[in-house]
Design a protein around this motif. Structure first.
Motif, PDB file in Angstrom:
ATOM      1  N   PHE A 268       0.866  -1.180   0.000  1.00 32.21           N
ATOM      2  CA  PHE A 268       0.000   0.000   0.000  1.00 32.21           C
ATOM      3  C   PHE A 268       0.907   1.235   0.000  1.00 32.21           C
ATOM      4  O   PHE A 268       1.569   1.517   1.004  1.00 32.21           O
ATOM      5  CB  PHE A 268      -0.905   0.002   1.235  1.00 32.21           C
ATOM      6  N   ALA A 269       0.947   1.949  -1.111  1.00 29.92           N
ATOM      7  CA  ALA A 269       1.882   3.059  -1.274  1.00 29.92           C
ATOM      8  C   ALA A 269       1.200   4.397  -1.018  1.00 29.92           C
ATOM      9  O   ALA A 269       0.238   4.751  -1.705  1.00 29.92           O
ATOM     10  CB  ALA A 269       2.474   3.039  -2.682  1.00 29.92           C
ATOM     11  N   LYS A 270       1.709   5.144  -0.033  1.00 26.80           N
ATOM     12  CA  LYS A 270       1.115   6.439   0.304  1.00 26.80           C
ATOM     13  C   LYS A 270       1.417   7.505  -0.741  1.00 26.80           C
ATOM     14  O   LYS A 270       0.760   8.542  -0.785  1.00 26.80           O
ATOM     15  CB  LYS A 270       1.630   6.919   1.663  1.00 26.80           C
ATOM     16  N   HIS A 271       2.439   7.274  -1.577  1.00 25.23           N
ATOM     17  CA  HIS A 271       2.849   8.281  -2.553  1.00 25.23           C
ATOM     18  C   HIS A 271       2.918   7.669  -3.950  1.00 25.23           C
ATOM     19  O   HIS A 271       3.277   6.497  -4.119  1.00 25.23           O
ATOM     20  CB  HIS A 271       4.203   8.872  -2.178  1.00 25.23           C
ATOM     21  N   ASN A 272       2.586   8.465  -4.939  1.00 26.14           N
ATOM     22  CA  ASN A 272       2.632   8.022  -6.327  1.00 26.14           C
ATOM     23  C   ASN A 272       3.995   8.388  -6.912  1.00 26.14           C
ATOM     24  O   ASN A 272       4.201   9.481  -7.430  1.00 26.14           O
ATOM     25  CB  ASN A 272       1.511   8.688  -7.127  1.00 26.14           C
ATOM     26  N   ASN A 279       6.947  -3.112 -10.679  1.00 25.05           N
ATOM     27  CA  ASN A 279       6.372  -2.825  -9.357  1.00 25.05           C
ATOM     28  C   ASN A 279       4.878  -3.135  -9.316  1.00 25.05           C
ATOM     29  O   ASN A 279       4.318  -3.394  -8.240  1.00 25.05           O
ATOM     30  CB  ASN A 279       6.581  -1.362  -8.985  1.00 25.05           C
ATOM     31  N   TYR A 280       4.242  -3.103 -10.491  1.00 20.13           N
ATOM     32  CA  TYR A 280       2.799  -3.330 -10.543  1.00 20.13           C
ATOM     33  C   TYR A 280       2.430  -4.805 -10.391  1.00 20.13           C
ATOM     34  O   TYR A 280       1.261  -5.152 -10.371  1.00 20.13           O
ATOM     35  CB  TYR A 280       2.226  -2.764 -11.841  1.00 20.13           C
ATOM     36  N   ARG A 281       3.443  -5.672 -10.264  1.00 18.96           N
ATOM     37  CA  ARG A 281       3.183  -7.063  -9.892  1.00 18.96           C
ATOM     38  C   ARG A 281       3.131  -7.225  -8.376  1.00 18.96           C
ATOM     39  O   ARG A 281       2.779  -8.286  -7.877  1.00 18.96           O
ATOM     40  CB  ARG A 281       4.281  -7.979 -10.465  1.00 18.96           C
ATOM     41  N   TYR A 282       3.498  -6.153  -7.661  1.00 16.33           N
ATOM     42  CA  TYR A 282       3.563  -6.199  -6.208  1.00 16.33           C
ATOM     43  C   TYR A 282       2.587  -5.236  -5.539  1.00 16.33           C
ATOM     44  O   TYR A 282       1.883  -5.593  -4.601  1.00 16.33           O
ATOM     45  CB  TYR A 282       4.990  -5.877  -5.756  1.00 16.33           C
ATOM     46  N   LEU A 283       2.507  -3.996  -6.031  1.00 19.42           N
ATOM     47  CA  LEU A 283       1.686  -2.971  -5.398  1.00 19.42           C
ATOM     48  C   LEU A 283       0.192  -3.270  -5.573  1.00 19.42           C
ATOM     49  O   LEU A 283      -0.246  -3.652  -6.646  1.00 19.42           O
ATOM     50  CB  LEU A 283       2.009  -1.599  -5.982  1.00 19.42           C
ATOM     51  N   MET A 284      -0.575  -3.036  -4.507  1.00 15.16           N
ATOM     52  CA  MET A 284      -2.016  -3.256  -4.546  1.00 15.16           C
ATOM     53  C   MET A 284      -2.803  -1.943  -4.526  1.00 15.16           C
ATOM     54  O   MET A 284      -3.863  -1.853  -5.136  1.00 15.16           O
ATOM     55  CB  MET A 284      -2.458  -4.133  -3.366  1.00 15.16           C
ATOM     56  N   VAL A 285      -2.295  -0.930  -3.813  1.00 11.14           N
ATOM     57  CA  VAL A 285      -2.951   0.373  -3.744  1.00 11.14           C
ATOM     58  C   VAL A 285      -1.885   1.460  -3.848  1.00 11.14           C
ATOM     59  O   VAL A 285      -0.845   1.380  -3.184  1.00 11.14           O
ATOM     60  CB  VAL A 285      -3.746   0.554  -2.426  1.00 11.14           C
ATOM     61  N   ILE A 286      -2.148   2.460  -4.699  1.00 11.38           N
ATOM     62  CA  ILE A 286      -1.242   3.603  -4.843  1.00 11.38           C
ATOM     63  C   ILE A 286      -2.049   4.876  -4.622  1.00 11.38           C
ATOM     64  O   ILE A 286      -3.085   5.082  -5.261  1.00 11.38           O
ATOM     65  CB  ILE A 286      -0.580   3.635  -6.236  1.00 11.38           C
ATOM     66  N   HIS A 287      -1.556   5.735  -3.757  1.00  7.79           N
ATOM     67  CA  HIS A 287      -2.242   6.984  -3.417  1.00  7.79           C
ATOM     68  C   HIS A 287      -1.801   8.120  -4.334  1.00  7.79           C
ATOM     69  O   HIS A 287      -0.760   8.069  -4.968  1.00  7.79           O
ATOM     70  CB  HIS A 287      -1.926   7.339  -1.957  1.00  7.79           C
ATOM     71  N   ARG A 288      -2.612   9.174  -4.363  1.00  9.90           N
ATOM     72  CA  ARG A 288      -2.362  10.407  -5.107  1.00  9.90           C
ATOM     73  C   ARG A 288      -2.225  10.146  -6.606  1.00  9.90           C
ATOM     74  O   ARG A 288      -1.279  10.579  -7.254  1.00  9.90           O
ATOM     75  CB  ARG A 288      -1.127  11.122  -4.576  1.00  9.90           C
ATOM     76  N   VAL A 289      -3.212   9.461  -7.146  1.00  9.61           N
ATOM     77  CA  VAL A 289      -3.254   9.170  -8.575  1.00  9.61           C
ATOM     78  C   VAL A 289      -4.355  10.027  -9.188  1.00  9.61           C
ATOM     79  O   VAL A 289      -5.527   9.905  -8.821  1.00  9.61           O
ATOM     80  CB  VAL A 289      -3.524   7.672  -8.836  1.00  9.61           C
ATOM     81  N   SER A 290      -3.985  10.901 -10.108  1.00 12.77           N
ATOM     82  CA  SER A 290      -4.952  11.784 -10.750  1.00 12.77           C
ATOM     83  C   SER A 290      -5.798  10.991 -11.737  1.00 12.77           C
ATOM     84  O   SER A 290      -5.430   9.871 -12.130  1.00 12.77           O
ATOM     85  CB  SER A 290      -4.225  12.914 -11.485  1.00 12.77           C
ATOM     86  N   PRO A 291      -6.935  11.542 -12.176  1.00  5.08           N
ATOM     87  CA  PRO A 291      -7.738  10.835 -13.183  1.00  5.08           C
ATOM     88  C   PRO A 291      -6.941  10.457 -14.421  1.00  5.08           C
ATOM     89  O   PRO A 291      -7.097   9.350 -14.951  1.00  5.08           O
ATOM     90  CB  PRO A 291      -8.849  11.849 -13.501  1.00  5.08           C
TER      91      PRO A 291
END
Length: 317
Positions: A268-272, A279-291
Motif C-alpha cells: 500500500f503506497a502512500k505516494h505516487n 512494481n505493478y506485480r507487487y503494489l495493490m494500492v497507490i495513493h495520489r493518482v490523478s484521473p
C-alpha cells in the motif's frame, strides 16, 4: 393596493423559504453533524439516504469501498473505466462501490441521482458530506457491507487511489494465508500518530473524544483491508467507543481495543512515485493518482503481465 399586497406576499414567501432553509440546515447539522464524544456510534440513522442501495452478488471475494466527494464525478468516471471495470470472466468476483454523503446543492444532488441510475454503484449515507464526517462515511459503508454483501474481504480506499484489481482479488483468494483476523495496510511511525489538539486543524481531536496523546498503530486511509470477521468486530466495538473524525485512526482504535493486530505492508503506497513496470506485480494500492494517471497505471498493470514474467512474484504481504 393590489400591487402592494402582491409585493407583501412575495416578501413573505421569500422570508418563509429562507427560514425553512435555515431550519432544515440546523436540523440536518444537529442530526448528521460531526462525530461527538459519548457512548459510541449509532449507525442506524445513517441508512435513510434517498438513493436505492447498490446490489451485491453472492460469493464476493472482495468488496472495495471508495470514499468519494459528491462533486468528484470525473474521478468516479475514470475509475469505472480503469481499475473499477470488472471482467465478466473474473475468476474471483469483486465489486467497487462509492461512498458519498448528502449535499445541499440541489443541482449536484440531481446529477448524483442520474449517475446512480446509470451505474448503480453509489451508496449514499444520511450525513452531510464533509471531511469531519469521514468516519460516518466509512462506518456506514462497513455496516452496509457486513449486513448486505458478506464479502470475504473489504478494502477501504479513496477516489484518488489506484487499486490493482487485476491482482488483488486473486492474491486474497489464492495466495493470502490469513483468512481471519486480517487488518492490513500502510502504517505510520509513532511520531506521526500524535493526536492533533489544535482546534484550527482539520485533524483536530479533543481530549473529550480521545484522551491519549498518541493513537495506537493504524493503517493509512489510502487503503486497508479487513477480513469479514474483523469488520464485524470493528463495528461491534464502535457501539461502545466514542468516535473521532480521523476515520483511519478510529478504525485503528477499534481494532486495538478488540485485540486485532495490525499487519504492516508496503503493498500500500502512500505516494505516487515513478514506479517501474514490474512494481505493478507487487503494489495493490497507490495513493495520489490523478484521473489522467489512472489510465497510465492500468496500462502498466497490463504491461507487467507480459514484460515481467521472469521476475519472481512476491507471495507475502
Amino acid at each position: 393596493m393590489a400591487h402592494i399586497r402582491t409585493w407583501y406576499l412575495k416578501v413573505l414567501l421569500c422570508v418563509g423559504t429562507f427560514l425553512l432553509f435555515i431550519l432544515v440546515w440546523c436540523h440536518v447539522t444537529q442530526l448528521l453533524g460531526e462525530p461527538k464524544g459519548g457512548l459510541g456510534l449509532d449507525l442506524s440513522p445513517l441508512f435513510s439516504g434517498d438513493l436505492v442501495q447498490p446490489s451485491c452478488p453472492e460469493g464476493l471475494v472482495l468488496l472495495i469501498l471508495v470514499t468519494s466527494h459528491p462533486a468528484h464525478t470525473e474521478q468516479r468516471k475514470i475509475i469505472r473505466k480503469t481499475w473499477g471495470a470488472q471482467s465478466e470472466m473474473a475468476a474471483y468476483p469483486w465489486q467497487a462501490v462509492f461512498l458519498i454523503g448528502r449535499t445541499l446543492d440541489l443541482e449536484l444532488d440531481w446529477h448524483l441521482h442520474k449517475e446512480h441510475v446509470a451505474n448503480s454503484d453509489l451508496l449514499m449515507g444520511n450525513y452531510l458530506d464533509t471531511y469531519r464526517n469521514l468516519t460516518l462515511k466509512v462506518m456506514h459503508g462497513l455496516k452496509w457491507a457486513v449486513d448486505r454483501c458478506h464479502p470475504r474481504y473489504i478494502l477501504k480506499t479513496d477516489d484518488d487511489c489506484f487499486v490493482n484489481t487485476d491482482r488483488l482479488p486473486t492474491f486474497l483468494a489464492r495466495t493470502n494465508r490469513i483468512r481471519q483476523g486480517l487488518y492490513v495496510g500502510s502504517t505510520f511511525s509513532r511520531e506521526k500518530r500524535v493526536v492533533i489538539r489544535d482546534p484550527s486543524s482539520k485533524w483536530y481531536v479533543s481530549k473529550q473524544n480521545y484522551d491519549p496523546d498518541t493513537y495506537p498503530p493504524y493503517a493509512s486511509g489510502i487503503g486497508y483491508i479487513l477480513s469479514l470477521d474483523v469488520a464485524h468486530t470493528v463495528l461491534a466495538t464502535a457501539q461502545t467507543t466514542p468516535s473521532i473524525p480521523m476515520e483511519d485512526a478510529y478504525v485503528g482504535i477499534l481494532a486495538d481495543r478488540a485485540g486485532v493486530k495490525l499487519l504492516s505492508s508496503t503493498r500500500f503506497a502512500k505516494h505516487n512515485l515513478k514506479w517501474s513496470i514490474c512494481n505493478y506485480r507487487y503494489l495493490m494500492v497507490i495513493h495520489r493518482v490523478s484521473p489522467a494517471e489512472q489510465e497510465l497505471a492500468q496500462g502498466n498493470v497490463q504491461l507487467a503481465n507480459t514484460d515481467c514474467t521472469m521476475n519472481k512474484e512476491v507471495k507475502h504481504w
